[in-house]
Write a protein that holds these residues in place. Sequence first.
Motif, short mmCIF file in Angstrom:
data_model
loop_
_atom_site.label_atom_id
_atom_site.label_comp_id
_atom_site.label_asym_id
_atom_site.label_seq_id
_atom_site.Cartn_x
_atom_site.Cartn_y
_atom_site.Cartn_z
N ALA A 70 0.82 -11.19 1.69
CA ALA A 70 -0.13 -10.58 2.51
C ALA A 70 0.37 -9.13 2.49
N TYR A 71 -0.78 -8.16 2.73
CA TYR A 71 -0.47 -6.92 2.93
C TYR A 71 0.30 -6.61 4.08
N ALA A 72 1.23 -5.64 3.82
CA ALA A 72 2.02 -5.08 5.21
C ALA A 72 1.41 -4.17 6.19
N ASP A 73 0.45 -3.43 5.94
CA ASP A 73 -0.08 -2.58 6.50
C ASP A 73 -1.56 -3.30 6.99
N THR A 74 -1.77 -3.09 8.36
CA THR A 74 -2.89 -3.91 8.83
C THR A 74 -3.93 -2.85 9.50
N GLY A 75 -3.86 -1.63 9.08
CA GLY A 75 -4.76 -0.50 9.57
C GLY A 75 -4.26 0.78 8.95
N ALA A 76 -5.43 1.60 9.20
CA ALA A 76 -5.41 3.08 8.18
C ALA A 76 -4.14 3.73 8.78
N ALA A 77 -4.01 3.56 10.23
CA ALA A 77 -3.19 4.69 10.96
C ALA A 77 -1.66 4.37 10.53
N GLN A 78 -1.39 3.05 9.90
CA GLN A 78 -0.07 2.83 9.54
C GLN A 78 0.42 3.56 8.15
N LEU A 79 -0.25 3.78 7.39
CA LEU A 79 -0.16 4.47 6.03
C LEU A 79 0.48 5.86 6.18
N GLY A 80 1.55 5.95 5.41
CA GLY A 80 2.34 7.45 5.36
C GLY A 80 2.22 7.81 3.83
N PHE A 81 2.63 8.87 3.50
CA PHE A 81 2.53 9.63 2.43
C PHE A 81 3.94 10.20 2.02
N SER A 82 4.09 10.17 0.75
CA SER A 82 5.13 10.75 0.32
C SER A 82 5.18 10.98 -1.31
N LEU A 83 5.85 11.94 -1.72
CA LEU A 83 5.89 12.49 -3.17
C LEU A 83 7.50 12.31 -3.68
N ASP A 84 8.30 11.74 -3.14
CA ASP A 84 9.69 11.39 -3.34
C ASP A 84 10.36 9.99 -2.75
N ALA A 85 9.51 9.03 -2.36
CA ALA A 85 9.86 7.98 -2.04
C ALA A 85 10.40 7.17 -3.53
N ALA A 86 11.42 6.18 -3.12
CA ALA A 86 11.92 5.50 -4.20
C ALA A 86 10.78 4.64 -4.82
N LEU A 87 11.15 4.33 -6.03
CA LEU A 87 10.08 3.48 -6.81
C LEU A 87 10.16 2.09 -6.39
N GLN A 88 9.10 1.38 -6.03
CA GLN A 88 9.03 0.03 -5.34
C GLN A 88 8.73 -0.93 -6.54
N GLU A 89 9.16 -2.18 -6.39
CA GLU A 89 8.53 -3.31 -7.29
C GLU A 89 7.23 -3.54 -7.16
N PRO A 90 6.19 -3.43 -7.78
CA PRO A 90 4.78 -3.76 -7.92
C PRO A 90 4.66 -5.08 -7.89
N LEU A 91 3.40 -5.44 -7.21
CA LEU A 91 2.92 -6.60 -7.12
C LEU A 91 1.84 -6.84 -8.43
N ALA A 92 1.36 -5.78 -8.69
CA ALA A 92 0.42 -5.51 -9.94
C ALA A 92 0.42 -4.15 -10.42
#
Length: 178
Positions: free
Chosen positions: A15-37
């Motif tokens: 299931a997705y971790a975010d449930t609404g637009a207001a929960q999204l953040g932005f970064s250009l230097d976050a650590a690489l995450q293991e992708p689902l796809a």
Amino acid sequence: MSEQPGVAVARLPVAYADTGAAQLGFSLDAALQEPLAREDGKINGITVSVRLLGASHQVVVDDGARRICETVACLPDVTSALPENFQESGYVFSSRIEKVTEHQLVALVEQLGVRVTEQMASGNPSVMGVFPGDPHAVTAIVSDSSAEEISWHTWHTYPQAGEVVITTSVINRGAARA
């Protein structure tokens, strides 16, 4: 699907971790995450990797000398609010939130599936993931390129809130090689 290349629409296992637009953040230097796809490709020698996360998306653009890792997600290390506009060293980002009806959302998800498939067929890394529980809870990333720039567009749908977050990112090819 975890990382099977060449599949336009991935059925995501969590299931997705975010449930609404207001929960999204932005970064250009976050650590690489293991992708689902993910889908990776080369555009004139520049590596482009589009990645779906349970918390939204990462796009990595790397020319060997410089790497940009755009993260739009609901993650602990992504604490900056999602900006409407951001610009830095040849990279331009914009986002908007649209309210949609159920009918509009159904049509949008159908259109995204077609667009992702077409862009993949033309050699541009693109991917769409469907989260469990609602066939219209999706994240899609479509990349494109021209002689001057590499760009990508993303859509994050929230059926329960009737919201779609749409982002557009552009990198000037000269800046990607700078």
